[in-house]
Write an enzyme that holds these catalytic residues in place. Structure first.
Site, PDB file in Angstrom:
ATOM      1  CB  SER A 164      -4.171   7.584   0.154  1.00 30.10           C
ATOM      2  OG  SER A 164      -5.192   7.374   1.107  1.00 30.10           O
ATOM      3  CE1 TYR A 176      -0.997   9.759   4.352  1.00 29.43           C
ATOM      4  CE2 TYR A 176      -3.365   9.690   3.954  1.00 29.43           C
ATOM      5  CZ  TYR A 176      -2.123   9.112   3.866  1.00 29.43           C
ATOM      6  OH  TYR A 176      -1.986   7.871   3.275  1.00 29.43           O
TER       7      TYR A 176
END
Length: 319
Positions: A164, A176
């Site tokens: 990401s 995350y």
């Protein structure tokens, strides 16, 4: 001078585009293992690769995901129940792939499975919240990769890891971004380590796209759950207004940023799998290319200011 520079840039991009056009031959004999195929990028990629003639092995977490995928794909696609958190589940699928591919080996594995909940401020969460996400987003990637790496070496194939832009800059609290930074580190060390074996290791770093990971409803419910189970002392420190404005930021700033065209990401994944000369990194999404990645190269004082500017009203309400 500017015109010459512009022409040079255009020529460089044209050369790269032409160089990256050729695809590998004999797709029908190449097996590709994709994880997280129940929905989102993984589901679209499995269907896309199947339509393009690859032999797809799709790892799904649910029976419904397997059934829906079979309905929309050719008979050559194989589905398997996969829980990347389970050593036994990962090993069982790897054994099936070994039996299926035989002497050909595995052309590619695409580590797509992931989750983004729970997501909240770092001190809103407990260590178990971190552990549960790291098991999927990071250890799941490592586990799946190691389980089939001998087969990929045999085929001199590829490992495609989905990270990401938040693996390049930490723009959110909680586990995350930690998990995605870990994927980036694993990807980098594996990339140079596999070069002697002719194995290519590629990384996909998407920006914001409309998937379950960025779904405002899912994120809001997760945030509410975290808020309710927090100790009262921490809730008092932040205040109820802080919590409500956090929910509002999800609706007014995160949601509008999400791109609905998931094929931008899937096309990068397909290129990583199928191109003769794939890129080491792909950054699909205009926000990734022109905001997040440039911001990641800025001095910390600049990136911190930009990231906290939208949260100034929240900071004022924290008690």
């Amino acid at each position: 001078m500017f015109l010459y520079l512009l022409v040079l840039v255009v020529l460089v991009y044209l050369y790269r585009w032409i160089r990256e056009l050729p695809r590998v031959p004999d797709k029908s004999s190449r097996y590709v293992y994709v994880t997280g195929c129940d929905s989102g990028f993984g589901n679209l990629l499995a269907r896309h690769l199947d339509q393009n003639g690859f032999r797809v092995i799709a790892g799904c977490f649910t029976e419904r995901g397997e059934e829906e995928l079979k309905k929309n794909c050719s008979s050559s696609l194989i589905t398997a129940h996969l829980d990347v958190r389970s050593k036994d589940s990962v090993a069982k699928v790897a054994a099936m792939i070994r039996d299926t591919t035989g002497d050909k080996g595995l052309w590619a594995v695409v580590n797509n499975a992931g989750t983004a909940v729970p997501s909240a401020m770092c001190d809103w969460l407990e260590v178990e919240d971190y552990r549960s996400m790291l098991e999927v987003n990071l250890l799941g990637v490592v586990s799946v990769t190691l389980s089939v790496l001998p087969l990929i070496k045999k085929a001199r194939g590829r490992v495609v890891n989905v990270a990401s832009v938040f693996g390049r800059i930490s723009a959110a609290g909680g586990p995350y971004t930690i998990s995605k930074y870990g994927v980036e580190a694993f990807n980098d060390s594996l990339r140079w380590g596999m070069k002697p074996f002719g194995v290519k290791v590629l990384c996909i770093e998407p920006g914001f796209f409309k998937t379950n990971v960025t779904d405002v409803g899912v994120q809001s419910r997760s945030l509410e759950t975290v808020w309710k189970k927090m100790p009262q002392e921490i809730r008092d420190e932040y205040g109820q207004d802080y919590f409500h404005q956090s929910l509002e930021i999800l609706k007014t700033k995160v949601a509008p940023m999400c791109d609905a065209d998931l094929m931008k990401v899937v096309s990068c994944m397909e290129h990583a799998v199928a191109a003769r000369r794939p890129r080491s990194r792909y950054s699909p999404g205009w926000d990734a290319k022109f905001f997040w990645l440039p911001l990641s190269y800025m001095p910390s004082c600049v990136s911190d200011y930009v990231l906290t500017a939208s949260a100034i009203p929240l900071a004022r309400n924290a008690k």
